[in-house]
Motif scaffolding. Structure first.
Motif, PDB file in Angstrom:
ATOM      1  N   GLU A   1       0.837  -1.202   0.000  1.00 51.97           N
ATOM      2  CA  GLU A   1       0.000   0.000   0.000  1.00 51.97           C
ATOM      3  C   GLU A   1       0.874   1.255   0.000  1.00 51.97           C
ATOM      4  O   GLU A   1       0.571   2.243  -0.672  1.00 51.97           O
ATOM      5  CB  GLU A   1      -0.926  -0.006   1.198  1.00 51.97           C
TER       6      GLU A   1
ATOM      7  N   ARG B   1       1.340   6.766  -6.377  1.00 50.62           N
ATOM      8  CA  ARG B   1       0.196   7.649  -6.649  1.00 50.62           C
ATOM      9  C   ARG B   1       0.524   9.089  -6.244  1.00 50.62           C
ATOM     10  O   ARG B   1       0.174  10.039  -6.946  1.00 50.62           O
ATOM     11  CB  ARG B   1      -1.028   7.164  -5.882  1.00 50.62           C
ATOM     12  N   TYR B   2       1.239   9.225  -5.101  1.00 54.91           N
ATOM     13  CA  TYR B   2       1.635  10.565  -4.664  1.00 54.91           C
ATOM     14  C   TYR B   2       2.585  11.206  -5.679  1.00 54.91           C
ATOM     15  O   TYR B   2       2.429  12.386  -6.027  1.00 54.91           O
ATOM     16  CB  TYR B   2       2.310  10.475  -3.296  1.00 54.91           C
TER      17      TYR B   2
ATOM     18  N   LEU C   1       0.764   3.973  -2.676  1.00 52.59           N
ATOM     19  CA  LEU C   1       0.480   5.372  -2.327  1.00 52.59           C
ATOM     20  C   LEU C   1       1.630   6.284  -2.733  1.00 52.59           C
ATOM     21  O   LEU C   1       1.408   7.427  -3.156  1.00 52.59           O
ATOM     22  CB  LEU C   1       0.211   5.487  -0.821  1.00 52.59           C
TER      23      LEU C   1
END
Length: 821
Positions: free
Chosen positions: A628, A635-636, A632
């Motif tokens: 995750e 994605r960030y 993340l």
């Protein structure tokens, strides 16, 4: 024969190659002629292209010179238009200044006339004084010894008029006379006319200057104010002729001008005794020990004191205003002349600019035609070059074919020559072989006879051999059978001999066997006893070993159980380490030395417990948190990149918007100013004068600003277009439309009943202005006005001859005029 056939084939091919070579040479000659023709044509077109380039360069030079001249004229026109605009602005300013000065002159003249009327009619005085002064003006009373009213004899500045009027009191309307006889004469006139009473000031009866001086000197108060500003002697602010100064000293003795009411009250309170000074303010409030007069400041028009001063001031101001008005009118005339000259020069420059532009357009049209011709020539040269390239390729191919044909022909010639040589050699070889064949035929016949004899002998010998081979085969079979029988007999003999030897050995060993058997039995008994003892010993050892084995097995089982337990505990510890800390025992495979210090051990235990509690508070471990976190993080990073791109795009877009707004503002202001100039000029042309302008409702934000039209037709004041009549609105709109057309011409324009609100005179002006644009635009006008129709080139009418059926009727006026002529 094969060689001869091949020679014929090669000869035929040789002839074919010669024919092909002839055709290829003819084709090469044709292609070379075409290439030469194309070269000549290309040189001709190239010469025409160079000539066209020279013409274009000459035209470009002429156009460049014309453009320089046009720009020079445009600069002159812009300068003239700027001067015209400045002169219009200056003219408007001077007209506004003239209007203001005329209003000022009217105001001053009105005040002057009013004041003169007051002085002439002696308004503001009592009825007696008014009657006496009027009688003197009319000659009913002699002026001998009568100087006039005191208010008209003194000169005072307007700010101090109220103060002097309050200080004089009733003496301001007193009539000043030199002698008592003059006063008696005036009294007789008043008595006869029953006009009323008059207060006289008789100069010969005034107190002496010495007494007055003593009276002033006896003033017991200090004249210094509380703030160090002494009051002003009111007599210093009043002007009068020298021989009347004693009168002034008498009337305004001990009268002081103070700044305000509080200072006057303070000074009155500081007075001692009965005698005292009087204090007056600029508003006309009088303070003395025995009385006070208060109230608002009287208007200057209602005061009789200072009228002559105001009259002189107004006369000076009126003369100054008239002088300025004359100077401004002179400036107006000069500016009007400059404006007319600038307008005339602007018209000439505009006509010249339009003529030069038309010439420039014609030159540009010729230049474009020449460039089109040059482009066509270059295209033709390109086509010729391509065609020459194709011809060169074709010529190269033809030459290659010709070389190939020549090479094939030479090869065929060599081949035919070789074949002919081979044929001659073969003929010689054939002769030699023929001779050898004849000799070989003779030898072959002898050899064949000998071979036949040999064949007969071989046949006889083959028959004898077959008979011998059959006999040999039968003999071999018999020999094999006899050999088998012999082998069987030998084997039987050997078996019998072996049996005999065995029987003899058995007979000899029977006695010895018995002795050996007894000895063996004795030995067996002994060995049995020894074996029993050994068995018993082994039984005891076996029991001991069994017990030791059982004990070892028990210990081994216990060790295995302990080992299994330790392995289970190890697995549990490894699982907990992997679950809690994500490590394994292999990570810490090195042995850990024991800790001798109990305190350190306790400290480490507490630290471990604290860490354990911290882990418990953290909750269960999310095994998917790493994935995750990676997701993340990706994605960030993706969103951060997108944000940076969006911010950059936003910044770039903001810059583009600012650039567009700046460019739009500049273009809007330039276009607005250009339309403004043309609108003023067109408005004056259509209205035969007047002025008009376009006003931005928001100068700060021109892109969001509205535009208001302010116009002043001749003989009217500036006003908004919404306050005009219908015809004026239409003419103003037409002026604005034509102004836009002058700035930004359009090839077509559709006007729908634009002349409907116009009268006949304005229609003439409209059509006259419309003719100026016919060279650059085509107008389609929907109208019912005959004058507008009469100036058109073509008229289209819609008529309905039958109910529900309409048709178009057209009239071309130019053709009709030619037919009429």
């Amino acid at each position: 024969a094969a060689t001869q056939g091949r020679i014929l084939e090669e000869t035929a091919l040789q002839v074919q190659f010669k024919n092909e070579l002839s055709k290829v040479r003819q084709e090469a000659a044709r292609v070379e002629a075409r290439e030469s023709r194309l070269s000549a044509e290309e040189r001709k077109v190239a010469a025409e292209r160079e000539e066209a380039r020279g013409q274009i360069e000459a035209k470009e030079q002429v156009i460049a010179q014309m453009e320089v001249e046009v720009r020079h004229i445009q600069e002159q026109l812009t300068g003239c238009e700027d001067r015209l605009e400045n002169s219009e602005s200056r003219l408007a300013e001077i007209q506004e200044e003239v209007s203001q000065m005329e209003q000022e002159e009217t105001r001053v003249s009105s005040q002057l006339e009013l004041l003169k009327g007051l002085l002439t009619s002696h308004e503001g005085y009592s009825s007696g004084v008014k009657a006496l002064l009027t009688g003197m003006d009319q000659g009913k009373v002699s002026r001998e010894g009568v100087l006039g009213a005191l208010a008209e004899l003194i000169q005072i500045a307007p700010p101090e008029a109220a103060a002097v009027d309050a200080a004089l009191g009733i003496w301001s309307e007193a009539v000043v006379v030199e002698t008592s006889a003059a006063a008696e004469r005036c009294r007789d006139f008043l008595k006869e006319s029953q006009a009323g009473r008059v207060l006289f000031l008789i100069l010969e009866r005034l107190p002496s200057e010495d007494g007055q001086a003593v009276h002033l000197a006896s003033c017991p108060i200090s004249l210094e104010g509380g703030q160090g500003r002494p009051p002003v002697d009111l007599r210093e602010r009043v002007g009068i002729t020298p021989h009347l100064e004693p009168l002034l000293r008498f009337l305004l003795a001990d009268t002081w001008l103070v700044t305000d009411r509080s200072e006057a009250i303070e000074r009155v309170l500081r007075m001692d005794g009965e005698a005292g000074s009087r204090f007056v303010t600029a508003d006309g409030e009088l303070f003395q020990r025995e009385s006070v007069r208060l109230g608002s400041k009287p208007a200057e028009e209602g005061l009789v004191v200072g009228r002559m001063s105001r009259l002189q001031s107004l006369e000076v101001a009126h003369a100054h205003v008239q002088r300025r008005l004359q100077e401004t009118l002179g400036n107006l005339e000069r500016v009007q002349n400059d404006h007319d000259a600038a307008r005339e020069e602007t018209g000439k420059l505009r006509n010249r600019f339009q003529d030069k532009n038309q010439e420039l357009k014609i030159l540009h049209s010729g230049l474009w035609s020449s460039r089109d011709g040059l482009k066509k020539l270059e295209e033709e040269i390109s086509v010729l070059e391509l065609e020459r390239g194709e011809v060169r390729e074709e010529l190269a191919g033809v030459r290659s074919q010709m070389e190939t044909a020549e090479r094939n022909l030479n090869e065929k010639n060599q081949t035919v020559e070789q074949l002919e040589g081979s044929v001659q050699t073969a003929r010689t070889r054939i002769g030699e072989l023929t001779a050898r064949r004849e000799a070989d035929s003779v030898a072959l016949a002898g050899a064949e006879a000998q071979q036949k004899a040999f064949d007969e002998m071989a046949a006889n010998r083959r028959a004898s051999l077959q008979t011998l081979e059959a006999a040999l085969s039968h003999t071999g079979s018999q020999l094999t059978a006899r050999r088998g029988e012999l082998n069987e007999l030998c084997e039987e003999q050997a078996r019998c001999a072996e049996q005999i030897r065995e029987l003899e050995a058995m007979a000899e060993g029977t006695v010895q066997s018995e002795r050996e058997a007894a000895e063996a039995v004795a030995r067996a008994e002994r060995e049995k006893q020894q074996a029993a003892e050994a068995a018993r010993e082994q039984e005891r050892e076996w029991q001991t070993l069994s017990q030791e084995t059982e004990r070892v097995r028990s210990a081994l089982h216990r060790e295995e159980m302990k080992r299994a337990q330790l392995s289970f505990e190890k697995e549990q510890i490894d699982a907990r380490l992997r679950e809690r800390y994500e490590v394994t025992l292999e990570t810490y495979a090195e042995p850990v030395l024991p800790i001798a210090d109990e305190a350190a051990l306790a400290e480490m235990t507490r630290e471990v417990e604290a860490l354990d509690q911290k882990l418990k508070r953290m909750g269960p471990v999310n095994l998917a948190s790493i994935d995750e976190e990676k997701e993340l993080t990706q994605r960030y990073e993706h969103l951060t990149t997108q944000q940076a791109d969006l911010e950059k795009a936003k910044s770039d877009l903001h810059g583009v918007i600012l650039k567009i707004n700046r460019t739009t503002r500049t273009m809007f202001r330039e276009t607005f100013e250009a339309i403004q100039r043309e609108f003023r000029s067109t408005f004056k042309q259509l209205f035969r004068g007047g002025e008009a302008r376009l006003v931005l409702t928001d100068e700060e934000d021109v892109l969001e600003s509205g535009i208001e039209i302010i116009a002043r037709p001749p003989g009217k004041t500036l006003q908004s277009i919404s306050l005009m009549s219908g015809g004026e609105k239409a003419m103003t709109s037409i002026a604005l439309l034509f102004a836009i057309f002058r700035v930004k011409p359009s090839p077509f324009c559709l006007l729908d009943e634009i002349d409907a609100p116009l009268d006949e005179a304005n229609v003439d002006r409209f059509t006259g202005a419309l003719k100026e644009f016919l060279q650059q635009s085509q107008f389609i006008i929907v109208t019912h006005n005959k004058k507008t129709i009469s100036m058109s080139d073509v008229m289209y009418g819609i008529t309905m001859a039958e109910s529900g059926v309409s048709r178009i009727v057209s009239v071309k006026f130019k053709q009709q005029e030619k037919q009429a002529a």
